[in-house]
Write a protein that holds these residues in place. Structure first.
Motif, PDB file in Angstrom:
ATOM      1  N   LEU A  56     -59.101 -17.029  -7.093  1.00  0.00           N
ATOM      2  CA  LEU A  56     -58.883 -17.723  -8.488  1.00  0.00           C
ATOM      3  C   LEU A  56     -59.348 -16.550  -9.618  1.00  0.00           C
ATOM      4  CD1 LEU A  56     -57.593 -19.789 -10.424  1.00  0.00           C
ATOM      5  CD2 LEU A  56     -59.888 -20.613 -10.517  1.00  0.00           C
ATOM      6  N   SER A  57     -60.168 -15.999 -10.061  1.00  0.00           N
ATOM      7  CA  SER A  57     -60.940 -15.599 -10.288  1.00  0.00           C
ATOM      8  C   SER A  57     -60.162 -13.985 -10.211  1.00  0.00           C
ATOM      9  CB  SER A  57     -62.509 -14.961  -9.936  1.00  0.00           C
ATOM     10  OG  SER A  57     -62.625 -13.192 -10.313  1.00  0.00           O
ATOM     11  N   ASP A  58     -60.032 -13.566  -9.539  1.00  0.00           N
ATOM     12  CA  ASP A  58     -58.887 -12.290  -9.225  1.00  0.00           C
ATOM     13  C   ASP A  58     -57.630 -12.476  -9.566  1.00  0.00           C
ATOM     14  OD1 ASP A  58     -60.751  -9.811  -8.815  1.00  0.00           O
ATOM     15  OD2 ASP A  58     -60.870 -11.009  -6.816  1.00  0.00           O
ATOM     16  N   TYR A  59     -57.022 -13.515  -9.608  1.00  0.00           N
ATOM     17  CA  TYR A  59     -56.074 -13.621  -9.768  1.00  0.00           C
ATOM     18  C   TYR A  59     -55.598 -13.733 -10.985  1.00  0.00           C
ATOM     19  CZ  TYR A  59     -51.472 -16.795 -10.887  1.00  0.00           C
ATOM     20  OH  TYR A  59     -50.483 -17.135 -11.794  1.00  0.00           O
ATOM     21  N   LEU A  60     -56.249 -14.504 -11.822  1.00  0.00           N
ATOM     22  CA  LEU A  60     -56.795 -14.421 -13.500  1.00  0.00           C
ATOM     23  C   LEU A  60     -56.585 -13.069 -14.035  1.00  0.00           C
ATOM     24  CD1 LEU A  60     -58.770 -17.938 -14.694  1.00  0.00           C
ATOM     25  CD2 LEU A  60     -56.296 -17.681 -14.103  1.00  0.00           C
ATOM     26  N   HIS A  61     -57.861 -12.290 -13.220  1.00  0.00           N
ATOM     27  CA  HIS A  61     -58.390 -10.711 -13.440  1.00  0.00           C
ATOM     28  C   HIS A  61     -56.376 -10.134 -14.169  1.00  0.00           C
ATOM     29  CE1 HIS A  61     -62.394 -12.120 -13.303  1.00  0.00           C
ATOM     30  NE2 HIS A  61     -62.467 -10.736 -14.581  1.00  0.00           N
ATOM     31  N   GLY A  62     -55.964 -10.573 -12.752  1.00  0.00           N
ATOM     32  CA  GLY A  62     -54.837 -10.016 -12.368  1.00  0.00           C
ATOM     33  C   GLY A  62     -53.706 -10.009 -13.622  1.00  0.00           C
ATOM     34  N   ARG A  63     -53.596 -11.634 -13.787  1.00  0.00           N
ATOM     35  CA  ARG A  63     -52.376 -12.378 -14.660  1.00  0.00           C
ATOM     36  C   ARG A  63     -52.907 -11.168 -16.481  1.00  0.00           C
ATOM     37  NH1 ARG A  63     -49.423 -16.464 -13.929  1.00  0.00           N
ATOM     38  NH2 ARG A  63     -48.681 -15.824 -16.335  1.00  0.00           N
ATOM     39  N   LEU A  64     -54.239 -11.515 -16.498  1.00  0.00           N
ATOM     40  CA  LEU A  64     -54.552 -11.091 -17.763  1.00  0.00           C
ATOM     41  C   LEU A  64     -55.057  -9.769 -18.300  1.00  0.00           C
ATOM     42  CD1 LEU A  64     -58.057 -13.060 -18.099  1.00  0.00           C
ATOM     43  CD2 LEU A  64     -56.141 -13.030 -20.096  1.00  0.00           C
ATOM     44  N   ILE A  65     -54.912  -9.282 -17.015  1.00  0.00           N
ATOM     45  CA  ILE A  65     -54.550  -7.224 -17.033  1.00  0.00           C
ATOM     46  C   ILE A  65     -53.233  -7.154 -17.531  1.00  0.00           C
ATOM     47  CG2 ILE A  65     -54.841  -5.022 -15.776  1.00  0.00           C
ATOM     48  CD1 ILE A  65     -57.209  -6.265 -14.581  1.00  0.00           C
ATOM     49  N   GLY A  66     -52.015  -7.384 -16.671  1.00  0.00           N
ATOM     50  CA  GLY A  66     -50.634  -7.323 -16.732  1.00  0.00           C
ATOM     51  C   GLY A  66     -50.895  -7.861 -18.423  1.00  0.00           C
ATOM     52  N   ALA A  67     -51.416  -8.971 -18.737  1.00  0.00           N
ATOM     53  CA  ALA A  67     -50.918  -9.410 -20.552  1.00  0.00           C
ATOM     54  C   ALA A  67     -51.530  -8.635 -21.210  1.00  0.00           C
ATOM     55  CB  ALA A  67     -50.812 -10.453 -20.377  1.00  0.00           C
ATOM     56  N   CYS A  68     -52.382  -8.035 -20.968  1.00  0.00           N
ATOM     57  CA  CYS A  68     -52.824  -7.466 -22.057  1.00  0.00           C
ATOM     58  C   CYS A  68     -52.308  -6.037 -22.493  1.00  0.00           C
ATOM     59  CB  CYS A  68     -54.375  -6.841 -22.463  1.00  0.00           C
ATOM     60  SG  CYS A  68     -55.434  -5.902 -21.199  1.00  0.00           S
ATOM     61  N   LYS A  69     -52.349  -5.576 -23.687  1.00  0.00           N
ATOM     62  CA  LYS A  69     -51.232  -4.628 -24.317  1.00  0.00           C
ATOM     63  C   LYS A  69     -52.622  -3.430 -24.034  1.00  0.00           C
ATOM     64  CE  LYS A  69     -47.540  -5.936 -25.300  1.00  0.00           C
ATOM     65  NZ  LYS A  69     -47.788  -7.086 -24.419  1.00  0.00           N
ATOM     66  N   SER A  70     -53.571  -3.000 -24.548  1.00  0.00           N
ATOM     67  CA  SER A  70     -54.834  -2.261 -24.829  1.00  0.00           C
ATOM     68  C   SER A  70     -55.715  -2.028 -24.026  1.00  0.00           C
ATOM     69  CB  SER A  70     -56.003  -2.718 -26.260  1.00  0.00           C
ATOM     70  OG  SER A  70     -57.182  -2.561 -25.529  1.00  0.00           O
ATOM     71  N   ARG A  71     -55.573  -0.650 -23.697  1.00  0.00           N
ATOM     72  CA  ARG A  71     -56.120   0.173 -22.106  1.00  0.00           C
ATOM     73  C   ARG A  71     -57.271  -0.655 -21.931  1.00  0.00           C
ATOM     74  NH1 ARG A  71     -54.005   0.932 -17.770  1.00  0.00           N
ATOM     75  NH2 ARG A  71     -54.741   2.064 -17.054  1.00  0.00           N
ATOM     76  N   ARG A  72     -57.823  -0.209 -23.449  1.00  0.00           N
ATOM     77  CA  ARG A  72     -59.170  -0.928 -23.272  1.00  0.00           C
ATOM     78  C   ARG A  72     -60.183  -2.122 -22.884  1.00  0.00           C
ATOM     79  NH1 ARG A  72     -62.570   0.427 -28.626  1.00  0.00           N
ATOM     80  NH2 ARG A  72     -64.128  -1.320 -27.947  1.00  0.00           N
ATOM     81  N   VAL A  73     -59.020  -2.886 -23.254  1.00  0.00           N
ATOM     82  CA  VAL A  73     -59.446  -4.416 -23.217  1.00  0.00           C
ATOM     83  C   VAL A  73     -59.375  -4.566 -21.422  1.00  0.00           C
ATOM     84  CG1 VAL A  73     -59.205  -6.608 -23.001  1.00  0.00           C
ATOM     85  CG2 VAL A  73     -58.965  -5.406 -25.413  1.00  0.00           C
ATOM     86  N   ALA A  74     -57.727  -3.676 -20.922  1.00  0.00           N
ATOM     87  CA  ALA A  74     -57.463  -3.809 -19.079  1.00  0.00           C
ATOM     88  C   ALA A  74     -58.474  -3.598 -18.466  1.00  0.00           C
ATOM     89  CB  ALA A  74     -56.393  -2.893 -18.799  1.00  0.00           C
ATOM     90  N   ARG A  75     -59.684  -1.996 -19.190  1.00  0.00           N
ATOM     91  CA  ARG A  75     -60.242  -1.363 -18.789  1.00  0.00           C
ATOM     92  C   ARG A  75     -62.035  -2.358 -18.351  1.00  0.00           C
ATOM     93  NH1 ARG A  75     -61.957   3.585 -17.589  1.00  0.00           N
ATOM     94  NH2 ARG A  75     -63.544   4.187 -17.376  1.00  0.00           N
ATOM     95  N   GLY A  76     -62.015  -3.559 -19.623  1.00  0.00           N
ATOM     96  CA  GLY A  76     -62.844  -4.635 -19.559  1.00  0.00           C
ATOM     97  C   GLY A  76     -62.698  -5.629 -18.811  1.00  0.00           C
ATOM     98  N   LEU A  77     -61.415  -5.756 -18.429  1.00  0.00           N
ATOM     99  CA  LEU A  77     -60.922  -7.011 -17.761  1.00  0.00           C
ATOM    100  C   LEU A  77     -61.149  -6.088 -15.782  1.00  0.00           C
ATOM    101  CD1 LEU A  77     -57.970  -8.678 -19.019  1.00  0.00           C
ATOM    102  CD2 LEU A  77     -59.666  -9.421 -19.231  1.00  0.00           C
ATOM    103  N   THR A 128     -59.414  -7.587  -2.386  1.00  0.00           N
ATOM    104  CA  THR A 128     -59.153  -8.529  -3.991  1.00  0.00           C
ATOM    105  C   THR A 128     -59.631  -7.009  -5.020  1.00  0.00           C
ATOM    106  OG1 THR A 128     -61.501  -9.511  -4.177  1.00  0.00           O
ATOM    107  CG2 THR A 128     -59.631 -11.448  -3.406  1.00  0.00           C
ATOM    108  N   MET A 129     -60.377  -6.346  -4.943  1.00  0.00           N
ATOM    109  CA  MET A 129     -61.183  -5.133  -5.113  1.00  0.00           C
ATOM    110  C   MET A 129     -59.536  -4.768  -5.433  1.00  0.00           C
ATOM    111  SD  MET A 129     -64.426  -4.592  -5.896  1.00  0.00           S
ATOM    112  CE  MET A 129     -65.130  -5.025  -3.897  1.00  0.00           C
ATOM    113  N   SER A 130     -58.789  -4.472  -4.327  1.00  0.00           N
ATOM    114  CA  SER A 130     -57.513  -3.509  -4.164  1.00  0.00           C
ATOM    115  C   SER A 130     -56.615  -3.761  -5.604  1.00  0.00           C
ATOM    116  CB  SER A 130     -57.667  -3.344  -3.270  1.00  0.00           C
ATOM    117  OG  SER A 130     -56.665  -4.344  -3.053  1.00  0.00           O
ATOM    118  N   TYR A 131     -56.989  -5.032  -5.424  1.00  0.00           N
ATOM    119  CA  TYR A 131     -55.396  -6.150  -6.385  1.00  0.00           C
ATOM    120  C   TYR A 131     -55.803  -5.662  -7.664  1.00  0.00           C
ATOM    121  CZ  TYR A 131     -53.268  -9.513  -8.794  1.00  0.00           C
ATOM    122  OH  TYR A 131     -51.957 -10.219  -9.788  1.00  0.00           O
ATOM    123  N   THR A 132     -57.032  -5.841  -7.952  1.00  0.00           N
ATOM    124  CA  THR A 132     -57.313  -5.862  -9.820  1.00  0.00           C
ATOM    125  C   THR A 132     -57.505  -3.751 -10.267  1.00  0.00           C
ATOM    126  OG1 THR A 132     -59.254  -6.119  -9.446  1.00  0.00           O
ATOM    127  CG2 THR A 132     -58.353  -7.810 -10.159  1.00  0.00           C
TER     128      THR A 132
END
Lengths: 471, 377
Positions: A56-77, A128-132
């Motif tokens: 669940l955690s990595d699914y959500l992280h993936g979704r959020l990374i996909g949704a966010c426009k900012s590279r910095r936020v994506a990096r944080g995720l 799962t890390m390979s995914y995110t």
């Protein structure tokens, strides 16, 4: 549940496969997901929740990374995902190791947690890390369907002993896969071959190793010590590659293409070569997600050597939370570095046999560290191998063991080379009705006999260990 | 011609393997569970109870696997198949049994299993007995691995029972020890051990007897190996059971004289018979039970011989069962005690029976049983 067991072969597998193939296509992922949860919960009824949390955690992280426009936020995720994954791995796998080390260094007595290690956690957290990471890099498509993602993480064929499947390698197959009869037949044969490797070769050679390592080192002869570690080398190879074969076979039956994990590692001509052939999915993972990001070989030789050192320390510690595994990794780092510096060029000039013998020697020594978890014990064993023992070169008990296992060792040695594979290929390349008939008979008879033989050795299982409980 | 049709043959391969699994799975579902395996001589795992705490702890999965494996359909045949494959792999040691030359099965006794501490414990017990009964004689019979050394596979190792016997002699005094090693070695080419069982044969026991008469200075009675008659030629013993391989059966032989005399034997103060032999056992798997009705804690035998009031108090394991009928002519009464089945005090029992100089005391064990089982209160 392990593959080489009666409950798996005669309860889970038939029921699962019938349900899977009878069900309409769109239901198959549901069945695969639920079946995998049952498979995992059979042995880990509590930690199955941990695996679901990780999913669940990595699914959500993936979704959020996909949704966010900012590279910095994506990096944080991405960092958040990695911290959670490594946090889980660290907590369940390494906390007692760290506490023990702290206690020893500071003389403190922080109590150990004594948590049993969740089976397969090192495999699925790496998957799962390979995914995110790939999501962040834009190399993987974001998975919107949590069921499909759940199938990727929990899929029972490779769940507990690899290969470590990168998300982007199977992302399309999660939605759309086709297993024609050719793939299913290949999968069945591959599964049986893996089962036979595990049950007939690995388990039986494991007996030889336990016989030697279980004895008193003072009575262990030089020949005995070498025989023992040779048997261990074969055991871990056939066990591990057998598991990979079974995983790849089961995957193929369902239409998945899992990466190959072994390529005749004991034919390697150098340690560098060995690690291209041994546990390929793990070394590939470290190469892609650690070695290359650290600069790989692009930042000059000293940096490259440091990178090698880091990667192989991690490789070592991945195999188990213990100093011996760290040492095991460092041992390989040492030889890899030496090969980069001098040995590599040297062996190129020599006949390949020299390189093979050198590789065998280094690898056999490494298995001593790997198999004997306390350092002094491993050193004593090594000293016996190199003639510092008290029992002499050989004695009757050692010769008896050698005679007992000679046929099995010969089989194992042949099975560790591509010889059988090449013979089959060249035989099957011959055309003519007679050859075809023989081939048609053999391609059915051999798997059938191997399956029967494996069942017999499972039913009369005096020894059927699961070696990866520390991974 | 379907020979070239790749898809057809791939389908056949899948169908065959799937069918093998399905048929076995189905057969396994309908077969009945067993409590005990005769061939393996052990209790089989039973279906575990489905309880929430077992499931959560994961022990249910483990127990279920043991259960499914132990109760797998036609388990005995799978076990036999495995044994055959081990033999194909040229193994000479299977489940603790050496596959010796000339079809001899020989039980393995590893030196490491009998450390000095264990040996000392038994020696101390034996010394205690000797001190109490200074006339006592001790016959520790070597097992076949120590006598049939030329039948063992190359480089097979065995626990050195000669060394054990030397220790016994040193501990309790040589005069107490009836050492049958030399006479058995002298006759090692003869059928002194069963091929399929861990016991010595009646012929082996006869040689033991010969040496005993010498040591006791008794005139040997008129037993002649030529006279031995076969009472069973279908004996497949304990070592055979462990491997469960088809092999030629052993013969059980007796001296006819020992069967002709009507004796009175009382087993455990209850069951009474008139013979040393119990033919009903020959119909069972345990044919060695033919001798003295298998094993009993205590047997009182009236030999129907006149022997100057002489009596024998015998402390023994099953090796003595074939020897007792041959010893009989030297005694009017024989008291047989098997310590494995007797819970009372040895000395208080002996006080009752060993009342005069006319009662000999004899200990008969094979060396291994002696190390593993000899103990008394």
């Amino acid at each position: 549940m392990v593959f080489s067991s009666i409950p798996f072969l005669f309860r889970f597998l038939p029921v699962f496969m019938i349900l899977y193939f009878v069900a309409p296509r769109r239901m198959r992922n549901v069945i695969l997901f639920l079946g995998s949860l049952f498979f995992y919960a059979w042995g880990e009824p509590v930690y199955v929740l941990l695996m679901l949390f990780s999913t669940l955690s990595d699914y959500l992280h993936g979704r959020l990374i996909g949704a966010c426009k900012s590279r910095r936020v994506a990096r944080g995720l991405l960092i958040s995902s990695i911290v959670i994954n490594l946090g889980l791995l660290g907590f369940f796998k390494y906390s007692d190791f760290l506490i023990g080390t702290v206690n020893r260094l500071l003389g403190s007595s922080i109590p150990l947690l004594k948590l049993p290690l969740p089976i397969g956690i090192s495999f699925y957290t790496f998957q799962t890390m390979s995914y995110t990471i790939d999501c962040y890099r834009g190399e993987a498509k974001i998975q919107k369907n949590i069921l499909d993602f759940g199938v990727f993480v929990t899929m029972f064929p490779q769940l507990i002993a690899g290969p470590i499947v990168k998300y982007r390698d199977v992302q399309d197959q999660l939605r759309q896969r086709k297993a024609d009869i050719g793939a299913i037949s290949y999968g069945c044969r591959r599964f049986v071959a893996g089962l036979a490797k595990k049950v007939l070769l690995a388990n039986n050679l494991g007996l030889l190793w336990t016989e030697i390592s279980g004895g008193n080192l003072e009575n262990t002869t030089v020949l005995g010590a070498w025989l023992g570690v040779l048997a261990y080398a074969f055991q871990i190879y056939f066990d591990f590659s057998g598991y990979s074969d079974m995983a790849i076979g089961l995957g193929a039956i369902m239409g998945f293409h899992f990466p190959e994990n072994f390529n005749y590692p004991y034919m390697a001509k150098s340690i560098t070569d060995f690690w291209r052939r041994w546990h390929i999915s793990l070394s590939g993972w470290f190469r892609e997600y650690v070695y290359v990001p650290l600069g790989g070989n692009r930042r000059g030789l000293p940096r490259q050597l440091l990178n090698i050192l880091i990667v192989w320390m991690l490789t070592g510690i991945w195999h188990g939370a213990g100093w011996n595994f760290l040492l095991w990794g460092l041992w390989f780092a040492l030889w890899l570095i030496l090969e980069k510096l001098v040995l590599g060029r040297m062996f190129k000039a020599l006949p390949s046999l020299v390189g093979r013998l050198y590789t065998w020697l280094i690898v056999l020594v490494s298995w001593v560290f790997f198999a004997i978890e306390n350092g002094p014990g491993a050193l004593r064993y090594l000293s016996v191998m190199f003639g510092q023992g008290t029992a002499g070169l050989y004695d009757s008990p050692t010769l008896f063991i050698l005679l007992e296992y000679r046929v099995l060792l010969i089989f194992a040695a042949i099975a560790a080379t591509p010889l059988g594979h090449r013979l089959t290929e060249s035989f099957f390349a011959v055309t003519g009705t007679g050859v075809t008939v023989v081939r048609r008979v053999l391609e059915k008879l051999v798997p059938a006999l191997l399956l029967l033989a494996s069942i017999a050795y499972i039913v009369e299982a005096s020894y059927n260990p699961f070696l990866y409980f520390r991974f | 011609m379907k020979l070239e049709n790749e898809k057809f043959h791939q389908g056949m391969t899948v169908a065959m393997l799937a069918l093998m699994l399905l048929v076995l799975a189905a057969a396994d579902m309908v077969k009945a569970d067993r409590l005990f395996s005769e061939t393996e001589n052990r209790i089989l795992a039973q279906k575990p109870e489905l309880r929430l705490e077992n499931i959560i702890s994961g022990s249910y999965g483990e127990e279920y696997e043991n259960y499914a494996t132990d109760q797998f359909v036609s388990r005995d045949r799978w076990v036999a198949l495995k044994t055959r494959m081990d033999i194909l792999l040229q193994k000479k040691l299977i489940k603790g049994v050496y596959l010796g030359r000339d079809n001899y099965l020989i039980e393995q006794h590893l030196p490491g299993n009998y450390d000095q501490g264990k040996v000392n414990k038994r020696l101390d017990q034996l010394l205690g007995l000797t001190e109490q009964y200074p006339g006592i004689k001790v016959m520790l019979v070597p097992t076949s691995d120590n006598i049939l050394e030329d039948k063992l596979p190359p480089h097979a190792v065995s626990f050195d029972q000669r060394g054990l016997l030397d220790q016994v002699k040193e501990k309790i005094g040589e005069e107490h020890v009836i050492d049958v090693f030399p006479i058995l070695e002298e006759h090692r080419e003869e059928e002194i051990y069963y091929r399929t069982d861990h016991h010595w044969t009646t012929l082996g026991a006869y040689y033991g007897y010969r040496h005993w008469t010498e040591a006791m200075n008794y005139p040997p009675r008129n037993f002649d190996p030529q006279d031995l008659v076969t009472v069973s030629d279908s004996f497949l013993g304990t070592l055979h059971s462990r491997l469960n391989l088809p092999m030629e059966a052993d013969k059980i032989q007796i001296f006819p004289r020992t069967a002709s005399r009507r004796i009175k034997a009382v087993y455990d103060f209850a069951k009474e018979t008139t013979s040393y032999y119990e033919p009903s056992y020959l119909e069972t798997k345990n044919q060695y039970g033919y001798f003295l009705d298998d094993n009993h804690a205590f047997i009182e035998i009236d030999t129907a011989y006149v022997a100057k009031d002489r009596e024998l108090f015998l402390i023994k394991d099953s090796y003595a069962n074939s020897l007792i009928p041959i010893l009989a002519p030297h005694y009017e009464k024989i008291y047989v005690l098997d310590l494995r089945y007797y819970n009372g005090s040895l000395f208080s029992l002996m006080e009752k029976y060993v009342t005069s100089e006319k009662v000999d005391v004899l200990v008969v064990y094979n060396c291994i049983h002696f190390l593993e089982e000899f103990s008394y209160r």
